[in-house]
Design a protein around this motif. Structure first.
Motif, PDB file in Angstrom:
ATOM      1  N   ASN A   1      24.562-114.639 -52.017  1.00 42.94           N
ATOM      2  CA  ASN A   1      24.795-113.610 -50.980  1.00 42.94           C
ATOM      3  C   ASN A   1      23.807-112.524 -51.054  1.00 42.94           C
ATOM      4  OD1 ASN A   1      27.140-114.669 -49.648  1.00 42.94           O
ATOM      5  ND2 ASN A   1      28.305-114.007 -51.455  1.00 42.94           N
ATOM      6  N   ILE A   2      23.238-112.144 -50.221  1.00 42.42           N
ATOM      7  CA  ILE A   2      22.410-110.834 -50.453  1.00 42.42           C
ATOM      8  C   ILE A   2      23.131-109.708 -49.510  1.00 42.42           C
ATOM      9  CG2 ILE A   2      20.349-109.812 -49.342  1.00 42.42           C
ATOM     10  CD1 ILE A   2      20.004-112.106 -51.425  1.00 42.42           C
ATOM     11  N   MET A   3      23.555-108.789 -50.456  1.00 40.01           N
ATOM     12  CA  MET A   3      24.452-107.674 -50.000  1.00 40.01           C
ATOM     13  C   MET A   3      24.047-106.317 -50.339  1.00 40.01           C
ATOM     14  SD  MET A   3      27.774-109.456 -51.178  1.00 40.01           S
ATOM     15  CE  MET A   3      28.939-108.217 -50.720  1.00 40.01           C
ATOM     16  N   PRO A   4      24.115-105.507 -49.799  1.00 41.51           N
ATOM     17  CA  PRO A   4      24.037-103.768 -50.067  1.00 41.51           C
ATOM     18  C   PRO A   4      24.553-103.801 -51.438  1.00 41.51           C
ATOM     19  CG  PRO A   4      24.925-103.938 -47.820  1.00 41.51           C
ATOM     20  CD  PRO A   4      25.064-105.201 -48.256  1.00 41.51           C
ATOM     21  N   ASN A   5      24.051-102.895 -52.267  1.00 33.53           N
ATOM     22  CA  ASN A   5      24.488-102.721 -53.650  1.00 33.53           C
ATOM     23  C   ASN A   5      24.706-101.138 -53.815  1.00 33.53           C
ATOM     24  OD1 ASN A   5      25.115-103.439 -56.201  1.00 33.53           O
ATOM     25  ND2 ASN A   5      23.155-102.587 -56.904  1.00 33.53           N
ATOM     26  N   GLY A   6      24.480-100.377 -52.633  1.00 33.13           N
ATOM     27  CA  GLY A   6      24.743 -98.840 -52.515  1.00 33.13           C
ATOM     28  C   GLY A   6      24.209 -98.287 -51.258  1.00 33.13           C
ATOM     29  N   VAL A   7      24.842 -97.622 -50.574  1.00 32.81           N
ATOM     30  CA  VAL A   7      24.688 -97.302 -49.233  1.00 32.81           C
ATOM     31  C   VAL A   7      24.760 -95.753 -49.216  1.00 32.81           C
ATOM     32  CG1 VAL A   7      24.683 -97.418 -47.023  1.00 32.81           C
ATOM     33  CG2 VAL A   7      24.845 -99.417 -48.317  1.00 32.81           C
ATOM     34  N   THR A   8      23.927 -94.948 -48.762  1.00 29.14           N
ATOM     35  CA  THR A   8      24.174 -93.607 -48.323  1.00 29.14           C
ATOM     36  C   THR A   8      23.744 -93.434 -47.074  1.00 29.14           C
ATOM     37  OG1 THR A   8      23.515 -92.891 -50.663  1.00 29.14           O
ATOM     38  CG2 THR A   8      23.494 -91.063 -48.936  1.00 29.14           C
TER      39      THR A   8
ATOM     40  N   LYS B   1      15.328 -98.809 -40.473  1.00 30.21           N
ATOM     41  CA  LYS B   1      16.405 -97.927 -40.068  1.00 30.21           C
ATOM     42  C   LYS B   1      16.022 -96.662 -39.415  1.00 30.21           C
ATOM     43  CE  LYS B   1      15.301 -94.345 -43.242  1.00 30.21           C
ATOM     44  NZ  LYS B   1      15.531 -92.977 -43.338  1.00 30.21           N
ATOM     45  N   SER B   2      17.043 -95.973 -38.757  1.00 32.37           N
ATOM     46  CA  SER B   2      16.799 -94.848 -38.205  1.00 32.37           C
ATOM     47  C   SER B   2      18.004 -93.864 -38.649  1.00 32.37           C
ATOM     48  CB  SER B   2      16.775 -94.904 -36.621  1.00 32.37           C
ATOM     49  OG  SER B   2      18.059 -95.237 -36.190  1.00 32.37           O
ATOM     50  N   GLY B   3      17.645 -92.675 -39.072  1.00 30.50           N
ATOM     51  CA  GLY B   3      18.494 -91.668 -39.555  1.00 30.50           C
ATOM     52  C   GLY B   3      18.086 -91.413 -41.096  1.00 30.50           C
ATOM     53  N   SER B   4      18.902 -90.605 -41.621  1.00 28.91           N
ATOM     54  CA  SER B   4      18.519 -90.051 -42.812  1.00 28.91           C
ATOM     55  C   SER B   4      18.923 -90.872 -44.136  1.00 28.91           C
ATOM     56  CB  SER B   4      18.705 -88.596 -42.833  1.00 28.91           C
ATOM     57  OG  SER B   4      20.355 -88.208 -43.015  1.00 28.91           O
ATOM     58  N   GLY B   5      19.860 -91.921 -43.883  1.00 32.76           N
ATOM     59  CA  GLY B   5      20.294 -92.602 -44.864  1.00 32.76           C
ATOM     60  C   GLY B   5      19.473 -93.681 -45.716  1.00 32.76           C
ATOM     61  N   TYR B   6      20.122 -94.312 -46.859  1.00 35.82           N
ATOM     62  CA  TYR B   6      18.985 -95.131 -47.340  1.00 35.82           C
ATOM     63  C   TYR B   6      20.177 -96.465 -48.298  1.00 35.82           C
ATOM     64  CZ  TYR B   6      20.095 -92.210 -51.726  1.00 35.82           C
ATOM     65  OH  TYR B   6      20.835 -91.740 -52.554  1.00 35.82           O
TER      66      TYR B   6
END
Length: 154
Positions: free
Chosen positions: A126-133, A73-78
């Motif tokens: 499926n492999i999916m995001p479970n929470g994104v900021t 990643k690039s940026g401040s999210g997670y």
């Protein structure tokens, strides 16, 4: 004692084994990607990073799920990621990707999960995001990843 063995030994095959009713590997399906999608401020909980289906031969079979997911990643999210059977979360990856990481650092996460789908019809994992900021502008890059499903007789 193996030191007294001489000559050619016969090949050993498990084809004639009898009486084993559980623990047999019945089928293996796998998918690998060299590189995936780039998500520029768009990664959300509905994105499917990897997907794979298997049709168990019996409703009593287990499915061993093995997954390795490589992200950058690039940026401040997670983000956090999870394994889903269809739309139902089955298991979280054990860490939060991108939290307190420097930018442009590749991180590989893995999950191993023994599932009991209880059906003999097609099952999709499926492999999916479970929470994104996103933390403003964050870009997530998916790199080489694998997903393997192993049907085990129960």
């Amino acid at each position: 004692d193996a030191t007294v063995l001489t000559g050619n030994l016969p090949a050993i095959s498990g084809a004639s084994l009898t009486g084993i009713t559980t623990g047999k590997v019945l089928q293996v399906v796998s998918v690998a990607i060299e590189s995936g999608t780039t998500y520029v401020n768009t990664l959300d909980n509905s994105d499917v990073l990897q997907t794979l289906s298997i049709t168990p031969s019996s409703a009593s079979s287990k499915v061993l799920v093995l997954c390795s997911l490589s992200m950058e990643k690039s940026g401040s999210g997670y983000a956090t990621f999870a394994l889903f059977r269809g739309a139902t979360r089955r298991n979280n990856f054990g860490n939060t990707f991108g939290y307190a990481l420097d930018n442009n650092v590749r991180q590989t996460m893995s999950v191993t999960f023994l599932d009991s789908p209880g059906v003999d019809t097609s099952v999709t994992y499926n492999i999916m995001p479970n929470g994104v900021t996103s933390g403003g502008s964050t870009t997530f890059y998916q790199h080489a990843s694998t997903l393997t499903l192993i049907e085990v007789g129960a």
